[in-house]
Structures are given as structure tokens and as C-alpha cells.
Design a protein around this motif. Structure first.
Motif, mmCIF file in Angstrom:
data_model
loop_
_atom_site.group_PDB
_atom_site.id
_atom_site.type_symbol
_atom_site.label_atom_id
_atom_site.label_comp_id
_atom_site.label_asym_id
_atom_site.label_seq_id
_atom_site.Cartn_x
_atom_site.Cartn_y
_atom_site.Cartn_z
ATOM 1 N N ILE A 32 56.437 41.994 -6.883
ATOM 2 C CA ILE A 32 55.572 41.863 -5.796
ATOM 3 C C ILE A 32 55.870 42.460 -4.463
ATOM 4 O O ILE A 32 55.126 43.083 -3.600
ATOM 5 C CB ILE A 32 55.850 40.197 -5.610
ATOM 6 C CG1 ILE A 32 55.272 39.380 -6.722
ATOM 7 C CG2 ILE A 32 55.111 39.733 -3.917
ATOM 8 C CD1 ILE A 32 55.635 37.890 -6.536
ATOM 9 N N LEU A 33 57.308 42.961 -4.591
ATOM 10 C CA LEU A 33 57.855 43.611 -3.414
ATOM 11 C C LEU A 33 57.007 45.073 -3.221
ATOM 12 O O LEU A 33 56.796 45.614 -2.167
ATOM 13 C CB LEU A 33 59.215 43.679 -3.311
ATOM 14 C CG LEU A 33 60.055 42.650 -2.969
ATOM 15 C CD1 LEU A 33 61.675 42.700 -3.227
ATOM 16 C CD2 LEU A 33 59.802 41.958 -1.561
ATOM 17 N N ALA A 34 56.855 45.633 -4.502
ATOM 18 C CA ALA A 34 56.551 46.945 -4.766
ATOM 19 C C ALA A 34 54.957 47.042 -4.400
ATOM 20 O O ALA A 34 54.392 48.162 -4.222
ATOM 21 C CB ALA A 34 56.816 47.550 -6.195
ATOM 22 N N ARG A 35 54.227 45.960 -4.345
ATOM 23 C CA ARG A 35 52.737 45.846 -4.068
ATOM 24 C C ARG A 35 52.372 46.145 -2.619
ATOM 25 O O ARG A 35 51.396 46.098 -2.355
ATOM 26 C CB ARG A 35 52.136 44.780 -4.604
ATOM 27 C CG ARG A 35 52.109 44.660 -6.298
ATOM 28 C CD ARG A 35 51.265 43.514 -6.872
ATOM 29 N NE ARG A 35 51.692 43.429 -8.389
ATOM 30 C CZ ARG A 35 51.880 42.530 -8.975
ATOM 31 N NH1 ARG A 35 52.364 41.308 -8.251
ATOM 32 N NH2 ARG A 35 52.239 42.318 -10.189
ATOM 33 N N ARG A 36 53.487 45.844 -1.606
ATOM 34 C CA ARG A 36 53.229 45.971 -0.429
ATOM 35 C C ARG A 36 52.680 47.352 -0.052
ATOM 36 O O ARG A 36 52.590 48.221 -0.690
ATOM 37 C CB ARG A 36 54.451 45.838 0.648
ATOM 38 C CG ARG A 36 55.038 44.577 0.194
ATOM 39 C CD ARG A 36 56.423 44.472 1.222
ATOM 40 N NE ARG A 36 57.000 43.220 0.939
ATOM 41 C CZ ARG A 36 58.046 42.713 1.719
ATOM 42 N NH1 ARG A 36 58.778 43.629 2.139
ATOM 43 N NH2 ARG A 36 58.660 41.664 1.637
ATOM 44 N N LYS A 37 51.814 47.445 1.024
ATOM 45 C CA LYS A 37 51.107 48.714 1.209
ATOM 46 C C LYS A 37 52.057 49.882 1.721
ATOM 47 O O LYS A 37 51.802 51.036 1.450
ATOM 48 C CB LYS A 37 50.096 48.410 2.659
ATOM 49 C CG LYS A 37 49.070 47.582 2.288
ATOM 50 C CD LYS A 37 48.099 47.142 3.351
ATOM 51 C CE LYS A 37 46.841 46.405 3.081
ATOM 52 N NZ LYS A 37 45.977 46.492 4.226
ATOM 53 N N GLU A 38 53.178 49.333 2.395
ATOM 54 C CA GLU A 38 54.337 50.441 2.706
ATOM 55 C C GLU A 38 55.288 50.266 1.652
ATOM 56 O O GLU A 38 55.602 49.403 0.954
ATOM 57 C CB GLU A 38 54.761 49.993 4.234
ATOM 58 C CG GLU A 38 53.518 50.205 5.157
ATOM 59 C CD GLU A 38 53.849 50.035 6.549
ATOM 60 O OE1 GLU A 38 55.434 49.699 6.580
ATOM 61 O OE2 GLU A 38 53.383 50.195 7.536
ATOM 62 N N ARG A 39 56.039 51.429 1.581
ATOM 63 C CA ARG A 39 57.357 51.435 0.762
ATOM 64 C C ARG A 39 58.277 50.332 1.287
ATOM 65 O O ARG A 39 58.400 50.040 2.258
ATOM 66 C CB ARG A 39 57.980 52.789 0.937
ATOM 67 C CG ARG A 39 59.363 52.790 0.406
ATOM 68 C CD ARG A 39 59.853 54.145 0.176
ATOM 69 N NE ARG A 39 59.387 55.090 -0.789
ATOM 70 C CZ ARG A 39 59.520 56.383 -1.055
ATOM 71 N NH1 ARG A 39 60.088 57.003 -0.110
ATOM 72 N NH2 ARG A 39 59.047 56.902 -2.004
ATOM 73 N N THR A 40 59.074 49.779 -0.218
ATOM 74 C CA THR A 40 59.818 48.904 0.222
ATOM 75 C C THR A 40 60.930 49.225 -0.079
ATOM 76 O O THR A 40 61.285 49.852 -1.108
ATOM 77 C CB THR A 40 59.439 47.652 -0.928
ATOM 78 O OG1 THR A 40 58.167 47.113 -0.264
ATOM 79 C CG2 THR A 40 60.328 46.278 -0.802
ATOM 80 N N ILE A 41 62.182 48.809 0.692
ATOM 81 C CA ILE A 41 63.737 49.091 0.357
ATOM 82 C C ILE A 41 64.173 47.816 -0.029
ATOM 83 O O ILE A 41 64.456 46.991 0.819
ATOM 84 C CB ILE A 41 64.179 49.811 1.734
ATOM 85 C CG1 ILE A 41 63.402 51.076 2.258
ATOM 86 C CG2 ILE A 41 65.676 50.420 0.934
ATOM 87 C CD1 ILE A 41 63.481 52.386 1.422
ATOM 88 N N LEU A 42 64.716 47.830 -1.143
ATOM 89 C CA LEU A 42 65.426 46.593 -1.602
ATOM 90 C C LEU A 42 66.890 47.034 -1.556
ATOM 91 O O LEU A 42 67.153 47.747 -2.459
ATOM 92 C CB LEU A 42 65.039 46.374 -3.047
ATOM 93 C CG LEU A 42 65.806 45.548 -3.677
ATOM 94 C CD1 LEU A 42 66.124 43.757 -3.139
ATOM 95 C CD2 LEU A 42 65.035 45.130 -5.176
ATOM 96 N N ALA A 43 67.678 46.197 -0.989
ATOM 97 C CA ALA A 43 69.251 46.485 -0.967
ATOM 98 C C ALA A 43 69.924 45.591 -1.795
ATOM 99 O O ALA A 43 69.598 44.150 -1.872
ATOM 100 C CB ALA A 43 69.757 46.399 0.427
ATOM 101 N N ILE A 44 70.585 45.926 -2.698
ATOM 102 C CA ILE A 44 71.516 45.060 -3.623
ATOM 103 C C ILE A 44 72.941 45.372 -3.273
ATOM 104 O O ILE A 44 73.457 46.439 -3.689
ATOM 105 C CB ILE A 44 71.221 45.296 -5.022
ATOM 106 C CG1 ILE A 44 69.788 45.156 -5.414
ATOM 107 C CG2 ILE A 44 72.031 44.532 -5.992
ATOM 108 C CD1 ILE A 44 69.358 45.238 -6.756
ATOM 109 N N ALA A 45 73.608 44.532 -2.840
ATOM 110 C CA ALA A 45 74.817 44.498 -2.248
ATOM 111 C C ALA A 45 75.948 43.621 -3.000
ATOM 112 O O ALA A 45 75.513 42.583 -3.604
ATOM 113 C CB ALA A 45 74.966 44.066 -0.671
ATOM 114 N N GLY A 46 77.303 43.914 -3.039
ATOM 115 C CA GLY A 46 78.283 42.953 -3.496
ATOM 116 C C GLY A 46 79.533 43.507 -3.755
ATOM 117 O O GLY A 46 79.738 44.814 -3.367
ATOM 118 N N ALA A 47 80.685 42.702 -3.801
ATOM 119 C CA ALA A 47 81.702 43.312 -3.822
ATOM 120 C C ALA A 47 82.120 44.360 -5.201
ATOM 121 O O ALA A 47 81.232 44.316 -6.021
ATOM 122 C CB ALA A 47 82.891 42.225 -4.161
ATOM 123 N N PRO A 48 83.160 44.994 -5.157
ATOM 124 C CA PRO A 48 83.394 45.952 -6.219
ATOM 125 C C PRO A 48 83.735 45.111 -7.802
ATOM 126 O O PRO A 48 84.327 44.326 -7.502
ATOM 127 C CB PRO A 48 84.847 46.758 -5.785
ATOM 128 C CG PRO A 48 84.914 46.850 -4.446
ATOM 129 C CD PRO A 48 84.229 45.255 -4.042
#
Length: 219
Positions: free
Chosen positions: A24-40
Motif C-alpha cells: 500500500i505504501l508503494a502505491r503512493r504517487k510519490e516515492r515512499t521511504i520506509l525506515a526500519i530501526a532497532g537495537a543491534p
């Protein structure tokens, strides 16, 4: 919070709900940046990889680790024994890359660096990103850190996921990883205790603007 499971028979399992959400995020008209964070050791890189494998045609992974400072520069700064701490990365270089990716021009190829654990160094120009990829998955320890210059990153991301894991499991993964890349068990445990774990606590206690939290458990 939804769990991700590791099945000893069938391997790693990424729930379909995450894949569908990313579509769904990828279907947006503009490019989508998805950040995935977390501890080592939390499993963020694995989550990013599994997500990309499910969405190969529409996604690309851009790791924050490519912006590790070189060992030579860490030695000059006196920080090599803390490699992996927030001040051992080029945060401004990483931020500039994300800004370029948000505004990539037609037919432009943007090259990102990649960190190679076999030599413990980043190499520039390792990851080509093409303008027709709608979803950029970027992952790293400090993407959502609410401190110093790192706090300027979160507003650049269209969605922010945070991956967590039980402390004992997270630490064991790190020990196993360090041993795989050449440390003795004793050195690996010492590094986890004195370097990785303080960084992990900082990340867990100072995250900002999280849209979705994922817990990784072994079953």
C-alpha cells in the motif's frame, strides 16, 4: 505489537500483514521511504531483507551501515573501540542520501554505500538505486534516535517501523555474529556487554515517531 516468529522447520516468517502494508505504501504517487530501526541484534536487517524478498520488483534496501566511518578515521578520532556508537557514523552523509532519494530525477541512478562485515569497512557506490523503484526500505540502529543530529532524520521518513527482541535472544545473536566474523567467544561477549548493549539501551529508550512496532521471537 505483532510478533515475527522463527520456525525451526520452515525458517523465518514475515507475517503477510506487513507485506500488504508495504505494498500500500508503494502505491503512493510519490516515492515512499520506509525506515526500519532497532537495537543491534533485534532483527531489523532480517525484517528489511524478508520484506524486500517479498517485494523485489518494487523495493530496494538502503542500509544506514554504509555510513560507518572508516577504521582509519575512527582511529584518528579515538573511537575505534566504540565502533557502532552514534558518533561513529556519518549521519549528515546518510541524511543527504535520503534527501536525494526522496527527490530522485527521471533516469538518474543514485549510488549508496554498503558496509562489508568481512573487512569491517564501508565501500562507496555499492548499491545502485533506479528512479523507477517506488519503495525504499532503509534500515539501521539510529534512524529514530531522538538525540543530537539523529533526531533530524525521522521527519524524512514516510513510515517508521521499530523492531525489538527479548534481551537474551538479542545478545546471543550478537555473540554468534561476532564469533562468525572472527572474534573469540570471550571477546564477543565483552564487546556485546561494553559496546552493543549500551547502544541498544540508548536506542530502546530514545526512539521517536514510531508508526509500527514489531517484536521478534524464537519459537
Amino acid at each position: 505489537m505483532t510478533n515475527i516468529s522463527e520456525n525451526p522447520v520452515h525458517g523465518l516468517i514475515l507475517p503477510q500483514e506487513y507485506i500488504d502494508h508495504a505494498k500500500i505504501l508503494a502505491r503512493r504517487k510519490e516515492r515512499t521511504i520506509l525506515a526500519i530501526a532497532g537495537a543491534p541484534g533485534s532483527g531489523k536487517s532480517t525484517v528489511a531483507r524478508l520484506l524486500h524478498e517479498a517485494l523485489k520488483d518494487i523495493s530496494m534496501i538502503v542500509p544506514m551501515d554504509g555510513y560507518h566511518l572508516s577504521n582509519k578515521e575512527l582511529e584518528r578520532l579515538g573511537r575505534k573501540e566504540r565502533k557502532g556508537a552514534p558518533d561513529t557514523f556519518d549521519v549528515w552523509g546518510y541524511k543527504a542520501l535520503i534527501e536525494r532519494l526522496k527527490n530522485q530525477q527521471k533516469n538518474e541512478i543514485i549510488y549508496a554505500p554498503e558496509f562489508y562485515r568481512t573487512i569491517e569497512e564501508p565501500i562507496a557506490g555499492s548499491i545502485p538505486i533506479f528512479d523507477n523503484i517506488p519503495l525504499i526500505i532503509t534500515e539501521g540502529n539510529y534512524l529514530l534516535l531522538a538525540q543530537n543530529e539523529w533526531k533530524t532524520l525521522a521527519p524524512l521518513f514516510d513510515e517508521r517501523w521499530f523492531v525489538t527482541a527479548p534481551i537474551a535472544e538479542r545478545q546471543q545473536r550478537l555473540v554468534d555474529r561476532h564469533c562468525y566474523f572472527g572474534r573469540s567467544v570471550e571477546d564477543a561477549k565483552a564487546w556485546v556487554e561494553h559496546t552493543d548493549e549500551p547502544n541498544a539501551q540508548l536506542i530502546e529508550q530514545n526512539k521517536q515517531n514510531v508508526n509500527l512496532t514489531i517484536e521478534w521471537k524464537n519459537i
